[in-house]
Design a protein around this motif. Structure first.
Motif, PDB file in Angstrom:
ATOM      1  N   LEU A   1       0.832  -1.204   0.000  1.00 27.79           N
ATOM      2  CA  LEU A   1       0.000   0.000   0.000  1.00 27.79           C
ATOM      3  C   LEU A   1       0.869   1.256   0.000  1.00 27.79           C
ATOM      4  O   LEU A   1       0.580   2.219  -0.718  1.00 27.79           O
ATOM      5  CB  LEU A   1      -0.920  -0.010   1.223  1.00 27.79           C
ATOM      6  CG  LEU A   1      -1.843   1.192   1.397  1.00 27.79           C
ATOM      7  CD1 LEU A   1      -2.766   1.343   0.189  1.00 27.79           C
ATOM      8  CD2 LEU A   1      -2.658   1.066   2.675  1.00 27.79           C
ATOM      9  N   TRP A   2       1.946   1.267   0.799  1.00 31.17           N
ATOM     10  CA  TRP A   2       2.839   2.431   0.828  1.00 31.17           C
ATOM     11  C   TRP A   2       3.441   2.678  -0.548  1.00 31.17           C
ATOM     12  O   TRP A   2       3.483   3.812  -1.030  1.00 31.17           O
ATOM     13  CB  TRP A   2       3.946   2.205   1.857  1.00 31.17           C
ATOM     14  CG  TRP A   2       4.948   3.327   1.855  1.00 31.17           C
ATOM     15  CD1 TRP A   2       4.870   4.503   2.548  1.00 31.17           C
ATOM     16  CD2 TRP A   2       6.158   3.397   1.083  1.00 31.17           C
ATOM     17  NE1 TRP A   2       5.962   5.302   2.260  1.00 31.17           N
ATOM     18  CE2 TRP A   2       6.761   4.651   1.366  1.00 31.17           C
ATOM     19  CE3 TRP A   2       6.779   2.537   0.194  1.00 31.17           C
ATOM     20  CZ2 TRP A   2       7.967   5.051   0.782  1.00 31.17           C
ATOM     21  CZ3 TRP A   2       7.973   2.932  -0.398  1.00 31.17           C
ATOM     22  CH2 TRP A   2       8.560   4.162  -0.102  1.00 31.17           C
ATOM     23  N   ALA A   3       3.933   1.618  -1.190  1.00 32.00           N
ATOM     24  CA  ALA A   3       4.563   1.769  -2.505  1.00 32.00           C
ATOM     25  C   ALA A   3       3.548   2.230  -3.540  1.00 32.00           C
ATOM     26  O   ALA A   3       3.862   3.060  -4.404  1.00 32.00           O
ATOM     27  CB  ALA A   3       5.202   0.451  -2.931  1.00 32.00           C
ATOM     28  N   ASN A   4       2.328   1.714  -3.472  1.00 34.86           N
ATOM     29  CA  ASN A   4       1.283   2.149  -4.410  1.00 34.86           C
ATOM     30  C   ASN A   4       0.999   3.632  -4.262  1.00 34.86           C
ATOM     31  O   ASN A   4       0.905   4.374  -5.255  1.00 34.86           O
ATOM     32  CB  ASN A   4      -0.002   1.352  -4.174  1.00 34.86           C
ATOM     33  CG  ASN A   4       0.053  -0.043  -4.745  1.00 34.86           C
ATOM     34  OD1 ASN A   4       0.784  -0.306  -5.703  1.00 34.86           O
ATOM     35  ND2 ASN A   4      -0.713  -0.955  -4.169  1.00 34.86           N
ATOM     36  N   ASN A   5       0.850   4.088  -3.025  1.00 34.15           N
ATOM     37  CA  ASN A   5       0.542   5.501  -2.785  1.00 34.15           C
ATOM     38  C   ASN A   5       1.717   6.408  -3.137  1.00 34.15           C
ATOM     39  O   ASN A   5       1.529   7.545  -3.561  1.00 34.15           O
ATOM     40  CB  ASN A   5       0.164   5.703  -1.317  1.00 34.15           C
ATOM     41  CG  ASN A   5      -1.314   5.466  -1.062  1.00 34.15           C
ATOM     42  OD1 ASN A   5      -2.161   5.858  -1.859  1.00 34.15           O
ATOM     43  ND2 ASN A   5      -1.628   4.804   0.036  1.00 34.15           N
ATOM     44  N   ARG A   6       2.922   5.878  -2.965  1.00 30.71           N
ATOM     45  CA  ARG A   6       4.105   6.699  -3.218  1.00 30.71           C
ATOM     46  C   ARG A   6       4.399   6.844  -4.702  1.00 30.71           C
ATOM     47  O   ARG A   6       4.775   7.912  -5.175  1.00 30.71           O
ATOM     48  CB  ARG A   6       5.316   6.075  -2.494  1.00 30.71           C
ATOM     49  CG  ARG A   6       6.625   6.845  -2.688  1.00 30.71           C
ATOM     50  CD  ARG A   6       6.558   8.197  -1.998  1.00 30.71           C
ATOM     51  NE  ARG A   6       7.801   8.949  -2.172  1.00 30.71           N
ATOM     52  CZ  ARG A   6       8.090   9.688  -3.232  1.00 30.71           C
ATOM     53  NH1 ARG A   6       7.217   9.777  -4.243  1.00 30.71           N
ATOM     54  NH2 ARG A   6       9.224  10.350  -3.305  1.00 30.71           N
TER      55      ARG A   6
END
Length: 431
Positions: A78-83
């Motif tokens: 989720l962090w990588a997707n949002n970033r």
């Protein structure tokens, strides 16, 4: 003071016991235990290490902490997707903690004497074995959930079967057993190419998409806010879309399944929102409410979208559809198929944000054929969660007006020249 502390401890003991029972009853806990047991039996038999302390310790640790490790992988993705907003980045985000975990496991077992050293050397060493195992397990989970989304099997049982088959193959492959070793290498590399290849193709389509066609915009829209409007407006301009078809989620598959199993329920109505809560049957390791516990009924969310689109002047460029029977039986895959049936040969573009819901919709679209993704990185401070908690200035004037009338629990709601009957938050046109 001691008596009070003792009383508090005795009062908390039943709660602790209930939590332990819930944890042991959790499908995730049981799945982890079964996977750990199968892993132990497979490695012990293939590597002849039944009483090896390293293997036993790793198996117990895996059984106890696999659910927590899965949550960590989800958060990293989720962090990588949002970033970054790319599928490949999200999958690398998930892959990183999985590879680190498997690398530590293989290192411990290798130096603890639980593994056949010649067998490990035949697949490139313990680091290579950890890499291939991570790729194979990611592929197995991807295929397991892919089948579940198409109505084949149960999510937990599919994942259990996929991970179990992977563990058996890894154990025998790393032992150097002929055929199993070659199958392990092929599955690891093949599943890695599948999972990351699909993501890479999706990312390429998002950057080299041709203009023209129809946009698809799916989501909970709980409620429809200013960023939703901005996504539609920007996508129409940047992709030269003829129109955008908007379809709200009715009841998310996660919630529909949990309602059916009695794991969640509607606790009460508050300001027009249905407030969900878990029951005693809930899985303690499951995140039932990744986007919050408050939900407007789907009929009301549809009305808000129609009103906001009309107010923004996008009425001729945005169409709100509500294929209830199709969605209930086949989800957004069915909705996409229906759009294709009604618009044969038309190029489709998938609109989405980079939050959990948006990337979930992106995955669905990627699995439904050649759809061109159009995503917007969520860098604004507009939040549906904040709106549900009372934040102002994040929705169009007409949506703000309707939400205020729902909060006041007015029996009749008027907005945009239309009148709606309010039945416990469900808006129905007419009195």
């Amino acid at each position: 003071m001691t008596a009070i502390d003792s009383e508090r401890k005795s009062l908390n003991f039943p709660l602790l016991a209930r939590k332990i029972r819930q944890y042991l009853r959790s499908p995730s806990t049981q799945l982890a235990a079964v996977v750990a047991l199968i892993s132990y039996l497979s490695y012990a038999y293939a590597h002849i290490s039944w009483t090896n302390p390293a293997l036993i310790s790793v198996s117990v640790f895996t059984g106890a902490f696999l659910p927590s490790y899965a949550k960590l992988s989800n958060k990293a993705e989720l962090w990588a997707n949002n970033r970054f907003g790319f599928v490949t980045a999200g999958r690398l985000g998930r892959f990183a903690p999985q590879y680190a975990f498997n690398l530590a496991v293989f290192w411990i077992m290798y130096w603890g004497g639980a593994l056949n050293r010649d067998g490990i050397a035949s697949v490139g060493g313990f680091a290579s074995a950890a890499l291939l195992t991570s790729l194979a397990s990611q592929g197995a989970q991807y295929i397991s959930l892919f089948l579940f989304q198409r109505g084949i099997g149960d999510a937990n049982r599919n994942v259990l079967a996929g991970l179990s088959a992977t563990m058996v193959l890894v154990a025998f492959g790393t032992a150097g057993v002929p055929i199993a070793r070659e199958a392990f290498l092929a599955v690891g590399l093949g599943f890695g190419a599948l999972v990351f290849g699909i993501g890479l193709l999706s990312d390429i389509r998002s950057k080299v998409a041709p203009k023209g066609g129809i946009g698809l915009f799916f989501g909970t829209f709980n409620p429809f806010h200013n960023t939703h409007l901005a996504i539609i407006q920007r996508a129409i301009e940047e992709r030269g879309l003829d129109k955008v078809i908007i379809h709200p989620t009715l009841i998310p598959r996660l919630h529909a399944d949990a309602f059916r199993k009695g794991q969640i329920r509607v606790a009460r109505l508050e300001n027009g929102f249905q407030i969900y809560e878990t029951t005693e049957k809930a899985d303690l390791n499951a995140d039932y409410f990744p986007s919050g516990r408050q939900f407007l009924p789907p009929e009301t969310r549809r009305v808000l979208i129609e009103l906001a689109v009309a107010e923004s002047g996008l009425g001729d460029k945005a169409e709100v559809v509500f294929y209830r029977e199709i969605y209930d039986s086949k989800g957004f895959r069915g909705v996409i198929a229906e759009v294709r049936r009604r618009h044969p040969g038309v190029r489709l573009h998938g609109l989405h944000g980079t939050d959990a819901g948006g990337m979930s919709v992106r995955a669905t679209m990627d699995e439904c054929g050649w759809i061109y993704p159009w995503r917007i990185l969520r860098r604004d401070k507009v939040s549906a969660t904040a709106i549900r908690r009372g934040a102002k200035g994040m929705t169009s004037a007409v949506v703000t007006d309707v939400l205020e009338q729902l909060t006041a629990n007015l029996p009749v709601v008027t907005a945009g020249g239309r009148r709606f009957r309010n039945d416990n938050g469900v808006l129905t046109e007419g009195e």
